[in-house]
Design a protein around this motif. Structure first.
Motif, mmCIF file in Angstrom:
data_model
loop_
_atom_site.group_PDB
_atom_site.id
_atom_site.type_symbol
_atom_site.label_atom_id
_atom_site.label_comp_id
_atom_site.label_asym_id
_atom_site.label_seq_id
_atom_site.Cartn_x
_atom_site.Cartn_y
_atom_site.Cartn_z
ATOM 1 N N PHE A 126 0.826 -1.207 0.000
ATOM 2 C CA PHE A 126 0.000 0.000 0.000
ATOM 3 C C PHE A 126 0.859 1.257 0.000
ATOM 4 N N GLY A 127 1.990 1.199 0.675
ATOM 5 C CA GLY A 127 2.905 2.350 0.668
ATOM 6 C C GLY A 127 3.461 2.610 -0.721
ATOM 7 N N ILE A 128 3.894 1.551 -1.393
ATOM 8 C CA ILE A 128 4.428 1.686 -2.749
ATOM 9 C C ILE A 128 3.337 2.188 -3.694
ATOM 10 N N SER A 129 2.137 1.631 -3.572
ATOM 11 C CA SER A 129 1.017 2.043 -4.422
ATOM 12 C C SER A 129 0.644 3.501 -4.191
ATOM 13 N N SER A 130 0.634 3.910 -2.934
ATOM 14 C CA SER A 130 0.296 5.302 -2.612
ATOM 15 C C SER A 130 1.327 6.261 -3.197
ATOM 16 N N ALA A 131 2.590 5.918 -3.058
ATOM 17 C CA ALA A 131 3.647 6.766 -3.617
ATOM 18 C C ALA A 131 3.514 6.852 -5.136
ATOM 19 N N PHE A 132 3.222 5.731 -5.770
ATOM 20 C CA PHE A 132 3.045 5.708 -7.217
ATOM 21 C C PHE A 132 1.870 6.584 -7.632
ATOM 22 N N LEU A 133 0.760 6.441 -6.940
ATOM 23 C CA LEU A 133 -0.444 7.210 -7.270
ATOM 24 C C LEU A 133 -0.212 8.707 -7.082
ATOM 25 N N ILE A 134 0.495 9.074 -6.047
ATOM 26 C CA ILE A 134 0.817 10.492 -5.819
ATOM 27 C C ILE A 134 1.722 11.008 -6.930
#
Length: 146
Positions: A123-131
């Protein structure tokens, strides 16, 4: 499963899940880059919205596959009684909600925590990607032109 085995196999499956997450995000980057070349300059709000939905599609797909991987593990080891329970337990563990209505026996407890760690990191990696995607799209569109 002995403690050492739980740590080793937990690390292996967590690593595989994070590699899968990374692979999906790289794939998403490629698809978004190709789609981005077709956008008007500057992109419209609607185009920015569709690009975000496309990014979210890859993120949701990656997390869903990871939950299915963990569900398969729980059924294979007989940790839960059926597939429905396996998916439920995987979702609760992967998202770190942890209701506690289902628990693992001593032979899988440490191994099970790796599913939660995989979820937190994923979720951390996904959130960073989405941002990052949102930032680039909004910069390119200067907050969209209707």
């Amino acid at each position: 499963m002995a403690l050492g085995e739980q740590i080793i196999w937990g690390s292996v499956f967590m690593g595989l899940c994070l590699m899968l997450e990374t692979g999906f995000l790289v794939w998403a980057s490629t698809v978004l880059s190709r789609a981005g070349r077709r956008l008007s300059t500057p992109p419209t709000t609607l185009q920015i919205g569709w690009m975000m939905i496309l990014a979210l599609f890859f993120i949701v797909l990656a997390h869903t596959i990871q939950v299915l991987i963990w569900s398969t593990i729980w059924t294979r080891y007989g940790a839960v009684s059926d597939w429905n329970e396996a998916i439920y337990f995987s979702l609760v563990t992967y998202t770190t909600v942890g209701y506690g209505d289902l628990t693992l026996g001593p032979g899988l407890r440490v191994f099970g925590t790796f599913a939660g760690v995989a979820g937190v990191l994923g979720f951390g990696i996904s959130s960073a990607f989405l941002i990052a995607v949102m930032s680039r799209l909004l910069q390119a569109g200067m907050f969209g032109q209707d």
